[in-house]
Design a protein around this motif. Structure first.
Motif, PDB file in Angstrom:
ATOM      1  N   ASP A 182      -1.055   9.400 -53.197  1.00 48.09           N
ATOM      2  CA  ASP A 182       0.122   9.598 -54.028  1.00 48.09           C
ATOM      3  C   ASP A 182       1.331   9.816 -53.127  1.00 48.09           C
ATOM      4  O   ASP A 182       1.252   9.671 -51.899  1.00 48.09           O
ATOM      5  N   SER A 183       2.450  10.190 -53.692  1.00 52.34           N
ATOM      6  CA  SER A 183       3.685  10.319 -52.919  1.00 52.34           C
ATOM      7  C   SER A 183       3.645  11.473 -51.932  1.00 52.34           C
ATOM      8  O   SER A 183       4.491  11.556 -51.038  1.00 52.34           O
ATOM      9  N   PHE A 184       2.667  12.362 -52.068  1.00 53.06           N
ATOM     10  CA  PHE A 184       2.551  13.487 -51.147  1.00 53.06           C
ATOM     11  C   PHE A 184       1.567  13.200 -50.009  1.00 53.06           C
ATOM     12  O   PHE A 184       1.335  14.059 -49.161  1.00 53.06           O
ATOM     13  N   THR A 185       0.981  12.014 -49.997  1.00 51.49           N
ATOM     14  CA  THR A 185       0.046  11.653 -48.944  1.00 51.49           C
ATOM     15  C   THR A 185       0.791  11.443 -47.627  1.00 51.49           C
ATOM     16  O   THR A 185       1.812  10.771 -47.597  1.00 51.49           O
ATOM     17  N   ILE A 186       0.270  12.030 -46.561  1.00 51.58           N
ATOM     18  CA  ILE A 186       0.816  11.769 -45.229  1.00 51.58           C
ATOM     19  C   ILE A 186      -0.256  11.097 -44.397  1.00 51.58           C
ATOM     20  O   ILE A 186      -1.453  11.303 -44.599  1.00 51.58           O
ATOM     21  N   ALA A 187       0.190  10.283 -43.446  1.00 51.38           N
ATOM     22  CA  ALA A 187      -0.752   9.464 -42.678  1.00 51.38           C
ATOM     23  C   ALA A 187      -1.760  10.309 -41.915  1.00 51.38           C
ATOM     24  O   ALA A 187      -2.916   9.917 -41.762  1.00 51.38           O
ATOM     25  N   GLU A 188      -1.335  11.490 -41.440  1.00 53.01           N
ATOM     26  CA  GLU A 188      -2.225  12.294 -40.608  1.00 53.01           C
ATOM     27  C   GLU A 188      -3.418  12.840 -41.376  1.00 53.01           C
ATOM     28  O   GLU A 188      -4.455  13.147 -40.791  1.00 53.01           O
ATOM     29  N   SER A 189      -3.282  12.996 -42.698  1.00 54.10           N
ATOM     30  CA  SER A 189      -4.399  13.531 -43.482  1.00 54.10           C
ATOM     31  C   SER A 189      -5.526  12.525 -43.661  1.00 54.10           C
ATOM     32  O   SER A 189      -6.663  12.906 -43.919  1.00 54.10           O
ATOM     33  N   VAL A 190      -5.210  11.239 -43.531  1.00 54.95           N
ATOM     34  CA  VAL A 190      -6.204  10.201 -43.812  1.00 54.95           C
ATOM     35  C   VAL A 190      -7.387  10.273 -42.843  1.00 54.95           C
ATOM     36  O   VAL A 190      -8.543  10.264 -43.277  1.00 54.95           O
ATOM     37  N   PRO A 191      -7.180  10.346 -41.502  1.00 52.78           N
ATOM     38  CA  PRO A 191      -8.357  10.448 -40.630  1.00 52.78           C
ATOM     39  C   PRO A 191      -9.164  11.713 -40.844  1.00 52.78           C
ATOM     40  O   PRO A 191     -10.374  11.720 -40.619  1.00 52.78           O
ATOM     41  N   VAL A 192      -8.506  12.789 -41.289  1.00 56.39           N
ATOM     42  CA  VAL A 192      -9.262  14.011 -41.608  1.00 56.39           C
ATOM     43  C   VAL A 192     -10.226  13.724 -42.750  1.00 56.39           C
ATOM     44  O   VAL A 192     -11.392  14.134 -42.731  1.00 56.39           O
ATOM     45  N   MET A 193      -9.742  12.988 -43.759  1.00 59.12           N
ATOM     46  CA  MET A 193     -10.592  12.619 -44.891  1.00 59.12           C
ATOM     47  C   MET A 193     -11.773  11.765 -44.428  1.00 59.12           C
ATOM     48  O   MET A 193     -12.918  11.992 -44.825  1.00 59.12           O
ATOM     49  N   TYR A 194     -11.496  10.779 -43.564  1.00 59.87           N
ATOM     50  CA  TYR A 194     -12.560   9.887 -43.113  1.00 59.87           C
ATOM     51  C   TYR A 194     -13.658  10.626 -42.356  1.00 59.87           C
ATOM     52  O   TYR A 194     -14.816  10.223 -42.384  1.00 59.87           O
TER      53      TYR A 194
END
Length: 621
Positions: free
Chosen positions: A362-374
């Motif tokens: 969503d609009s609050f997503t930041i790129a740095e959080s994505v690898p944490v999720m993975y």
């Protein structure tokens, strides 16, 4: 069984040679003998029943150009159906199957196969030698029988592809990490023309003498050495290394290890000054000559006894995974607040980061959080709502945040009993003209110096929702991850000799539109996020500070002369303060005034005096 990418170093393996038949040779003749890996107590295990599977496994042969492979031996116990057997040689360097020989049949037990055309190993090439077959059931190489949970060796066989291989096929290599299988019983009848396998040995078992080491004192390691070559061993050169310390060579004289036998030897090294970790050891020379298997490394855990090795747990890190596209996420707020309240009532300092990723950005997503999720979910799967406690995830139980919330509570009970091996001594942030500086200092106890990382994240509370699914328009988000001040999976920390560390982050730009009165910085020290086993990850300690503030062990947060108290539900302050904020234990802001009557409960009061913030726990009866 879990698969991991094949590493060119076999780590933590047992290499025991069953081929003890070594023919007598006239002087100057070329020795021939059997070379391979297995456990001496190996016995049969069936191949199972059910769906047809392919088994293509091999072992790695030391590079020995000019040597000739004349035969391949392997053990198979077919259960019901197993067919299409063959032996093969793979060139790992060129990633090709270079020789394959079909067999008419195979028998239960040992299968001795003489190659129709002997194979000469080339210079600079690494070869894998093995067998393959089709089987009904979960095909497995024959392994020794043992009890689950015992001190078992790692497997040391390599899977070749996932299908029946053919000559010329490319090789896809992976190593099984499955201790219960033991070792593949594969042996090579080899003619040692190059005399490269005369002096070959491996470390089997052993470890430090005594459970704990003293700082900077001599440390004795007892090794068991197995002679895999065809000449007696009279001297050994060992290479040992503690974590990232320089390697140290140790020469052991006066041994007499006959071919095909195992003997215990001792080596003395100097212990490091502190911490826990892994010592690496390998045999580099035998009888004064380099040995062809020096790349095989044995791991020995070590622990150096130092003062203040660990402290009682007083911090918990929660990382949430949410998204505005998630209709179940608003319902997770209440159980999350209850869990945070339980933690704080236990005296825990709770730090929370909300990653807006989940299964829909969503609009609050930041790129740095994505690898944490993975790194937090089963590969190919993501969930929302979900959370990690101290970086330990629930995999397929992630969605229990709404339903089976007891799963989270059980993980909390486990997490709070793990002691902290690190303390922050100072955390300070200063923001000016759209840029922020952060200083983090700390002291470590029992920590592996190779596995210490620090992550710092700016979060914001009370952020109005744009379009949260299944929530009113007035819905707001707390703990929103706004910006990472470190790499998303953490910045590696280098320790000083006394175990202390200091990290300074300078001039990181931030969005001036963020409401600084709602900003916090979450700092936590942790193990490497890319560790395969999620349940083994650990957060050593975590801390949250407010924007433009500092905290340290010498900073007494509850200054007595400004400590707030409650009368008939109203907050009373005996000193003038510059600002007042009252929060529920969940972190929700209740009021910024002492004119609001509070319901009975436990609150967190934050006051500002002389430009400094101080935090207090307040009980309202």
């Amino acid at each position: 069984m879990k698969k991991i990418l094949y590493s060119f170093l076999f780590l933590s393996i047992v290499l025991l040679c069953l081929g003890t038949s070594r023919p007598a040779m006239a002087q100057g003749s070329t020795p021939s003998f059997k070379f391979g890996y297995a456990d001496p107590k190996a016995s049969s295990r069936g191949l199972g029943t059910g769906k047809t599977n392919y088994l293509s496994v091999a072992i790695k042969i030391p590079q020995s150009p000019g040597n000739v492979i004349k035969g391949i031996s392997f053990d198979v116990i077919p259960n019901q159906k197993a067919y299409s057997p063959s032996v093969f040689i793979a060139n790992q360097t060129d990633k090709k199957i270079v020789m394959i020989q079909q067999l008419d049949e195979f028998k239960a037990g040992r299968n001795e196969v003489t190659l129709e055309k002997p194979f000469t190993m080339e210079k600079g090439k690494q070869y894998l030698v093995g067998y393959q077959l089709q089987a009904v059931g979960k095909a497995q190489p024959v392994a020794f029988e043992s009890t689950q949970g015992a001190n078992l060796p790692q497997t040391n066989f390599i899977e070749i592809g996932g299908n029946y291989v053919k000559e010329g096929d490319p090789t896809e290599l992976s190593e099984y990490d499955s201790p219960e299988l033991g070792n593949a019983m594969i042996f090579v009848d080899i003619e040692d023309k190059a005399n490269a396998l005369a002096h070959v040995a491996c470390l089997v078992g052993g470890g430090f003498y005594g459970k704990e080491l003293s700082p900077n004192q001599p440390a004795t390691i007892k090794f068991k050495v197995r002679n895999l070559g065809h000449q007696a061993i009279n001297s050994l050169s060992l290479s040992t290394q503690y974590s990232k310390n320089p390697k140290e060579g140790v020469v052991i004289q006066g041994v007499n290890i006959a071919p095909g036998t195992t003997q215990e030897v001792e080596a003395t090294t100097k212990a490091p000054n502190r911490g826990i970790g892994i010592a690496y050891a390998s045999i580099t020379q035998i009888n004064g000559k380099p040995q062809s298997m020096s790349h095989y490394v044995k791991h020995y855990p070590y622990k150096v006894t130092t003062p203040n090795g660990s402290w009682a747990r007083n911090s918990i890190l929660i990382e949430r995974f949410t998204t505005e596209r998630c209709p179940n996420c608003p319902a997770s707020e209440k159980p999350l607040r209850e869990l945070i309240g339980q933690m704080k009532a236990d005296g825990m300092e709770v730090s929370v980061i909300a990653h807006h990723v989940g299964y829909g950005e969503d609009s609050f997503t930041i790129a740095e959080s994505v690898p944490v999720m993975y790194f937090s979910f089963t590969p190919g799967e993501t969930y929302a709502p979900a959370l990690m406690l101290n970086r330990v995830s629930d995999d397929k139980d992630q969605n229990s945040l709404v339903g089976k919330y007891s799963v989270k509570e059980a993980k909390y009970e486990k997490a709070k009993n793990i002691k902290e091996a690190l303390r922050f001594t100072e955390i300070a942030s200063t923001a000016k003209e759209g840029k922020i500086n952060l200083v983090v200092k700390g002291q470590t106890g029992y920590i592996d110096s190779e596995d210490l990382y620090l992550t710092a994240v700016i979060t914001e509370d009370h952020v109005p929702s744009i379009n949260q699914s299944n929530a009113p328009k007035s819905f707001t988000h707390d703990q929103v991850a706004r910006k990472f001040l470190t790499p998303p999976l953490g910045q590696e920390i280098k320790l000083e000799a006394d175990g202390s560390f200091a990290l300074e982050i300078k001039d990181v730009a931030y969005d001036k539109n963020w409401k600084t009165e709602n900003l916090k910085i979450v700092v936590f020290a942790h193990q490497n996020m890319s560790a395969i086993n999620h349940d083994k990850r650990q957060v050593y300690a975590s801390k949250t500070i407010w924007w433009n503030s500092s905290t340290s062990n010498s900073d007494v947060l509850a200054i007595e002369h400004i400590r707030p108290y409650a009368v008939d539900g109203y907050i009373v302050l005996d000193e003038l303060v510059e600002s007042l904020e009252v929060y529920e234990l969940s972190g929700r802001l209740v009021t910024r005034s002492n004119q609001k009557k509070l319901a009975p409960g436990i609150y967190v009061v934050r006051v500002k005096i002389n430009g400094a913030y101080h935090t207090h726990k307040l009980f309202v009866h």
